[in-house]
Design a protein around this motif. Structure first.
Motif, PDB file in Angstrom:
ATOM      1  N   LEU A 139       8.663   7.026 -15.235  1.00 36.94           N
ATOM      2  CA  LEU A 139       7.408   6.143 -14.210  1.00 36.94           C
ATOM      3  C   LEU A 139       6.234   6.529 -14.278  1.00 36.94           C
ATOM      4  O   LEU A 139       5.887   7.753 -15.110  1.00 36.94           O
ATOM      5  CB  LEU A 139       8.152   6.558 -12.815  1.00 36.94           C
ATOM      6  CG  LEU A 139       9.618   6.113 -12.210  1.00 36.94           C
ATOM      7  CD1 LEU A 139      10.016   7.415 -10.933  1.00 36.94           C
ATOM      8  CD2 LEU A 139       9.135   4.596 -12.323  1.00 36.94           C
ATOM      9  N   SER A 168       2.842   4.232 -10.471  1.00 29.81           N
ATOM     10  CA  SER A 168       3.667   3.716 -10.662  1.00 29.81           C
ATOM     11  C   SER A 168       3.465   3.055  -9.089  1.00 29.81           C
ATOM     12  O   SER A 168       3.405   4.105  -7.988  1.00 29.81           O
ATOM     13  CB  SER A 168       5.125   4.199 -10.859  1.00 29.81           C
ATOM     14  OG  SER A 168       4.562   3.825 -11.734  1.00 29.81           O
ATOM     15  N   ASN A 216       7.608   0.217  -5.591  1.00 27.48           N
ATOM     16  CA  ASN A 216       8.240  -1.011  -5.260  1.00 27.48           C
ATOM     17  C   ASN A 216       8.890  -0.466  -6.334  1.00 27.48           C
ATOM     18  O   ASN A 216      10.103  -0.732  -6.710  1.00 27.48           O
ATOM     19  CB  ASN A 216       7.818  -2.580  -5.238  1.00 27.48           C
ATOM     20  CG  ASN A 216       7.536  -2.647  -3.862  1.00 27.48           C
ATOM     21  OD1 ASN A 216       7.971  -1.897  -2.520  1.00 27.48           O
ATOM     22  ND2 ASN A 216       6.682  -4.044  -4.025  1.00 27.48           N
ATOM     23  N   ASP A 217       8.457  -0.351  -7.552  1.00 26.47           N
ATOM     24  CA  ASP A 217       8.730   0.576  -8.822  1.00 26.47           C
ATOM     25  C   ASP A 217       9.758   1.735  -8.790  1.00 26.47           C
ATOM     26  O   ASP A 217      10.795   1.898  -9.106  1.00 26.47           O
ATOM     27  CB  ASP A 217       7.847   0.552  -9.921  1.00 26.47           C
ATOM     28  CG  ASP A 217       7.369  -1.354  -9.940  1.00 26.47           C
ATOM     29  OD1 ASP A 217       8.034  -2.040  -9.611  1.00 26.47           O
ATOM     30  OD2 ASP A 217       5.886  -1.318 -10.581  1.00 26.47           O
TER      31      ASP A 217
END
Length: 349
Positions: free
Chosen positions: A34, A38, A41-42
């Motif tokens: 990550l 980020s 939603n990710d």
């Protein structure tokens, strides 16, 4: 074997690519990356499914919402292990992890040689006033070398606060290379244990009074936060130097600045700061008798590779249901074991 049933993630970067290389040899482990930026939603699905979190970024390099605290742990219901890069674990609320049944480990010892060499380099540079001489030559003509007279470290006394992996190596270097007397303050070790590490056990105030050099090498904890302030700097000798390669917030930067301006101590070597990196206009950076670096004591090729390897091997040990060697919160083991067994069907040994 189930593929990718053990989920690990990190944010921004790892100590060394060898970490990912080692995890890639295991078909049952999935490694996600990550970024600080980020979107939720990710990162939300990654957090919710993760069993382990490898922290590679330093405290101020890591976005606050990726620091491990009570709120973060609400979004990681399956998290079992938090692995902090290096010996420090600043971005981790260990008490919160213990309450949640999450095991916290670090990579203590992985960069001990690098950090110890950095501390020794600072000690010698300050003693010989090398940084002051360098600056004088760059801005003045006809520099008076007698105004830059230094001192020998040979036979002097160093006081080490925290004689763990790094502190022990500093003791070896200072006593072996320079014949220095070594004092140590470490409330977690007995006098005999400290003697075996090459030092005399003393209380903190005694160490500050007697030492020509004070080296801070303990982790940042509730007990060590703010441990070195105005009262402690006032105990040091006027010719003594303060050196820290540990963590910011252990010493009070304003109190140190006052001590240096008042010349109650001779100088300081600072690798760690309350805000990293410090701004160029930071008042401590305006003093010629301050030797500064941006938390680079442990940043060497050798140390980074070593820490990456240790971190990967230790994490796999834990995920394989074995007890890892560098646990920060051992009291969590029964709770952690229950959660591990529920997740993987077998209790860790």
């Amino acid at each position: 074997m189930t593929v990718n049933n053990k989920r690990v993630f990190y944010v921004k970067y790892l100590a060394h690519p060898i970490y990912a290389d080692i995890l890639k040899t295991r078909s049952d482990v999935r490694l996600d990356r990550l970024e600080n930026e980020s979107p939720e939603n990710d990162f939300a699905p990654v957090l919710s499914s993760a069993h382990a979190y490898q922290i590679g970024a330093a405290r101020d390099e890591l976005a606050p919402h990726f620091h491990v605290h009570d709120e973060f742990l609400k979004h990681t219901p399956n998290l079992l292990i938090v692995s902090s890069n290096g010996a420090g674990f600043d971005p981790v609320d260990v008490d919160a992890c213990t309450r949640a049944g999450v095991l916290v480990v670090n990579q203590s010892g992985g960069n001990a040689y690098s950090v110890a060499e950095h501390a020794l380099g600072m000690l010698l540079t300050l003693s010989k006033r090398i940084i002051e001489a360098d600056r004088a030559l760059r801005r003045e003509r006809d520099v008076n070398r007698n105004a830059l007279m230094g001192t020998e470290a040979q036979g002097r006394t160093i006081g080490i606060v925290g004689i763990g992996n790094v502190g022990r190596r500093i003791a070896e270097l200072c006593s072996g290379l320079l014949g220095m007397k070594v004092l140590a303050y470490d409330p977690y070790l007995s006098a005999s244990e400290i003697e075996a590490r090459g030092a005399e056990k003393v209380e903190l105030d005694d160490l500050l009074r007697r030492s020509d050099y004070v080296s801070i090498n303990c982790p940042l904890t509730k007990e060590s936060r703010g441990m070195i302030g105005a009262k402690q700097f006032a105990l040091m000798q006027p010719h003594a130097y303060f050196i820290t390669t540990a963590r910011g917030f252990i010493h009070d930067e304003n109190a140190l600045l006052d001590a240096l301006r008042a010349k109650t101590i001779a100088g300081a070597g600072l690798d760690v700061w309350s805000k990293e990196p410090p701004a160029p206009e930071h008042p401590l950076l305006q003093l010629d008798n301050v030797l500064a670096s941006p938390h680079t004591a442990g940043v060497t090729r050798e140390a980074r590779e070593n820490m990456g390897r240790i971190a990967a091997e230790q994490l796999l040990t834990a995920l394989d249901g074995k007890r890892p060697p560098r646990i920060i919160n051992p009291e969590v083991w029964p709770h952690y074991s229950e959660r591990f067994a529920r997740t993987f069907g077998v209790a860790p040994k």
